[in-house]
Design a protein around this motif. Structure first.
Motif, PDB file in Angstrom:
ATOM      1  N   ASN A 213      -8.537   6.957  -1.588  1.00 20.87           N
ATOM      2  CA  ASN A 213      -9.464   5.861  -1.880  1.00 20.87           C
ATOM      3  C   ASN A 213     -10.422   5.684  -0.704  1.00 20.87           C
ATOM      4  OD1 ASN A 213      -6.763   4.662  -3.590  1.00 20.87           O
ATOM      5  ND2 ASN A 213      -8.762   4.610  -4.591  1.00 20.87           N
ATOM      6  N   ALA A 214     -11.591   5.131  -0.997  1.00 18.95           N
ATOM      7  CA  ALA A 214     -12.667   5.023  -0.001  1.00 18.95           C
ATOM      8  C   ALA A 214     -12.922   3.562   0.373  1.00 18.95           C
ATOM      9  CB  ALA A 214     -13.941   5.643  -0.572  1.00 18.95           C
ATOM     10  N   TRP A 215     -13.140   3.347   1.673  1.00 17.23           N
ATOM     11  CA  TRP A 215     -13.344   1.999   2.219  1.00 17.23           C
ATOM     12  C   TRP A 215     -14.476   2.025   3.249  1.00 17.23           C
ATOM     13  CZ3 TRP A 215      -9.317  -1.971   1.784  1.00 17.23           C
ATOM     14  CH2 TRP A 215      -8.153  -1.539   1.101  1.00 17.23           C
ATOM     15  N   ILE A 216     -15.116   0.882   3.421  1.00 22.03           N
ATOM     16  CA  ILE A 216     -16.006   0.707   4.579  1.00 22.03           C
ATOM     17  C   ILE A 216     -15.808  -0.691   5.170  1.00 22.03           C
ATOM     18  CG2 ILE A 216     -17.814   2.316   3.821  1.00 22.03           C
ATOM     19  CD1 ILE A 216     -19.505  -0.189   2.991  1.00 22.03           C
ATOM     20  N   VAL A 217     -16.204  -0.831   6.421  1.00 23.14           N
ATOM     21  CA  VAL A 217     -16.482  -2.153   6.994  1.00 23.14           C
ATOM     22  C   VAL A 217     -18.002  -2.177   7.063  1.00 23.14           C
ATOM     23  CG1 VAL A 217     -16.214  -3.680   8.975  1.00 23.14           C
ATOM     24  CG2 VAL A 217     -14.341  -2.119   8.325  1.00 23.14           C
ATOM     25  N   ASP A 218     -18.621  -2.963   6.181  1.00 20.22           N
ATOM     26  CA  ASP A 218     -20.078  -2.838   6.018  1.00 20.22           C
ATOM     27  C   ASP A 218     -20.849  -3.394   7.217  1.00 20.22           C
ATOM     28  OD1 ASP A 218     -20.380  -5.602   5.644  1.00 20.22           O
ATOM     29  OD2 ASP A 218     -20.601  -5.454   3.463  1.00 20.22           O
TER      30      ASP A 218
ATOM     31  N   LEU B 285     -14.966  -5.982   4.919  1.00 17.87           N
ATOM     32  CA  LEU B 285     -14.144  -4.851   4.487  1.00 17.87           C
ATOM     33  C   LEU B 285     -14.327  -4.681   2.983  1.00 17.87           C
ATOM     34  CD1 LEU B 285     -11.878  -2.798   5.195  1.00 17.87           C
ATOM     35  CD2 LEU B 285     -10.231  -4.634   4.780  1.00 17.87           C
ATOM     36  N   ARG B 286     -14.788  -3.506   2.578  1.00 21.91           N
ATOM     37  CA  ARG B 286     -15.092  -3.308   1.156  1.00 21.91           C
ATOM     38  C   ARG B 286     -14.435  -2.053   0.582  1.00 21.91           C
ATOM     39  NH1 ARG B 286     -21.448  -4.040   0.895  1.00 21.91           N
ATOM     40  NH2 ARG B 286     -21.180  -3.123  -1.176  1.00 21.91           N
ATOM     41  N   THR B 287     -13.943  -2.206  -0.637  1.00 18.63           N
ATOM     42  CA  THR B 287     -13.457  -1.061  -1.407  1.00 18.63           C
ATOM     43  C   THR B 287     -13.671  -1.399  -2.868  1.00 18.63           C
ATOM     44  OG1 THR B 287     -11.634   0.549  -1.608  1.00 18.63           O
ATOM     45  CG2 THR B 287     -11.020  -1.774  -1.646  1.00 18.63           C
ATOM     46  N   ARG B 288     -13.834  -0.380  -3.668  1.00 19.95           N
ATOM     47  CA  ARG B 288     -14.123  -0.597  -5.089  1.00 19.95           C
ATOM     48  C   ARG B 288     -12.963  -1.317  -5.772  1.00 19.95           C
ATOM     49  NH1 ARG B 288     -18.070   2.886  -8.030  1.00 19.95           N
ATOM     50  NH2 ARG B 288     -17.773   2.476 -10.242  1.00 19.95           N
ATOM     51  N   ALA B 289     -13.265  -2.218  -6.675  1.00 14.63           N
ATOM     52  CA  ALA B 289     -12.221  -2.944  -7.409  1.00 14.63           C
ATOM     53  C   ALA B 289     -11.493  -1.979  -8.352  1.00 14.63           C
ATOM     54  CB  ALA B 289     -12.841  -4.089  -8.204  1.00 14.63           C
ATOM     55  N   LEU B 290     -10.276  -2.346  -8.727  1.00 14.49           N
ATOM     56  CA  LEU B 290      -9.502  -1.504  -9.644  1.00 14.49           C
ATOM     57  C   LEU B 290     -10.146  -1.506 -11.030  1.00 14.49           C
ATOM     58  CD1 LEU B 290      -5.814  -2.428  -8.740  1.00 14.49           C
ATOM     59  CD2 LEU B 290      -7.244  -0.581  -7.843  1.00 14.49           C
ATOM     60  N   SER B 291     -10.216  -0.322 -11.609  1.00 13.48           N
ATOM     61  CA  SER B 291     -10.745  -0.148 -12.967  1.00 13.48           C
ATOM     62  C   SER B 291     -10.330   1.251 -13.389  1.00 13.48           C
ATOM     63  CB  SER B 291     -12.273  -0.261 -12.969  1.00 13.48           C
ATOM     64  OG  SER B 291     -12.835   0.893 -12.354  1.00 13.48           O
ATOM     65  N   LYS B 292     -10.820   1.695 -14.536  1.00 11.57           N
ATOM     66  CA  LYS B 292     -10.513   3.061 -14.964  1.00 11.57           C
ATOM     67  C   LYS B 292     -11.287   4.101 -14.146  1.00 11.57           C
ATOM     68  CE  LYS B 292      -9.207   1.632 -19.564  1.00 11.57           C
ATOM     69  NZ  LYS B 292      -9.570   1.472 -20.975  1.00 11.57           N
ATOM     70  N   ASP B 293     -12.205   3.635 -13.298  1.00 10.77           N
ATOM     71  CA  ASP B 293     -13.047   4.546 -12.510  1.00 10.77           C
ATOM     72  C   ASP B 293     -12.317   5.207 -11.352  1.00 10.77           C
ATOM     73  OD1 ASP B 293     -15.125   3.794 -14.112  1.00 10.77           O
ATOM     74  OD2 ASP B 293     -16.028   2.422 -12.643  1.00 10.77           O
ATOM     75  N   ILE B 294     -11.221   4.583 -10.902  1.00 13.83           N
ATOM     76  CA  ILE B 294     -10.531   5.110  -9.709  1.00 13.83           C
ATOM     77  C   ILE B 294      -9.019   5.092  -9.913  1.00 13.83           C
ATOM     78  CG2 ILE B 294     -12.338   4.439  -8.085  1.00 13.83           C
ATOM     79  CD1 ILE B 294     -10.465   2.065  -7.232  1.00 13.83           C
TER      80      ILE B 294
END
Ligand code: PDD
Length: 281
Positions: free
Chosen positions: A187-192, A197-206
């Motif tokens: 999974n991918a994360w950034i501190v913008d 601290l950001r990461t994509r929300a859970l969905s069928k995309d990941i």
């Protein structure tokens, strides 16, 4: 020491172990898998990985090969027989072997279950964590159910190979809107740029990463500013920090994306703090 695999009810030498050429995992990628990390002899996130394995089976309507407690016993025995202290255990379940036909085989066809375990090169893992890794970006080409941990990994394989050929360790998939979905095996994360601290929300995309969940809880406990919101590749390149999470790599800093240096080019404090907290250091 020669390695041992569990295959459909028996512990057999890994060398020469096999399943039928009619196995639907081999023919259709009609198969799911799960990976647990073992550190210092301890299995990490035991229940979360088991829950995701059960969910993957249910989503694809593959019959569980045995009860959870029995499967856990096989997992621990495979770890023991292979003397794995720091590494991973791999479980794969396919819909079984049958005459090749796209539709499901007869209901009583037994699923195929294999379990393997191996030690990982801890020096390489530590070196990646202390130096940080390079990432390349690639177009998102996977199917629409990335939340199921299937062995249908061809885009991931090609992405990782492409990254390797460019001197990088991981590839980040970028969707049609320019947002990073996740890594080919993390999974991918950034501190913008504003420190969130950001990461994509859970969905069928990941994939619903187990390590992602654990790191998120640790960040919440530490009252960090968090947003489960997608970020663009451009935002990632301007981020203060970036990192990946996966069972085998815990949280590992990303110091370069497509040749662009992230922050000061070294693992950042948020990444380091979360990694240490996760590993219990
Ligand atoms: N990969 N996203 C993808 C596409 C993955 O393949 C993985 C894990 C993750 C991280 O999930 P977790 O934190 O539960 O390990 C995210 C495993 C380790 C693999 O393919 O070997």
């Amino acid at each position: 020491m020669s390695r041992v695999a569990y295959v459909n009810g028996a512990y057999v030498p890994l060398r020469g172990a096999g399943v039928s050429i009619m196995d639907r995992g081999f023919q259709f990628a009609d198969s799911i898998y799960e990976v647990w990390a073992i550190r210092g002899g301890r299995l990490f996130d035991v229940d979360e990985h088991m829950a995701r394995l059960q969910r993957s089976l249910a989503e694809l309507r593959i019959t569980p090969p045995m009860g959870e407690a029995s499967l856990m016993a096989v997992i621990r025995e495979t770890i023991r027989r292979n003397r794995v202290h720091d590494g991973i255990v791999y479980v794969q379940v396919s819909r079984g072997a049958a005459n090749r036909d796209h539709v499901f085989p007869p209901p009583r066809t037994p699923p195929t279950l294999i379990v393997t375990a191996k030690n990982l090169d801890q020096r390489a893992i530590a070196a990646r964590a202390s130096a940080g890794i390079k990432v390349t970006s690639t177009a998102e080409t996977r199917w629409a159910r990335r939340d199921i941990k299937t062995v249908n990994l061809l885009p991931n394989v090609l992405a990782r190979q492409g990254a390797k050929e460019q001197g990088a360790f991981e590839a980040w998939f970028v969707d049609g809107g320019g947002h990073v979905t996740e890594g080919a095996s993390s999974n991918a994360w950034i501190v913008d740029a504003s420190g969130v601290l950001r990461t994509r929300a859970l969905s069928k995309d990941i994939l619903h990463g187990v390590t992602r969940g654990a790191i998120l809880r640790l960040a919440q406990e530490r009252q960090m500013k968090i947003e489960e919101r997608p970020f663009t590749l451009a935002e990632a390149k301007e981020a203060r920090e970036a990192f990946i999470t996966a069972a085998s790599n815990a949280a590992t800093a990303v110091v370069e994306i497509d040749g662009v240096r992230i922050g000061d080019g070294k693992p950042g404090p948020v990444t380091e703090a979360l990694r240490a907290a996760y590993l219990g250091a």
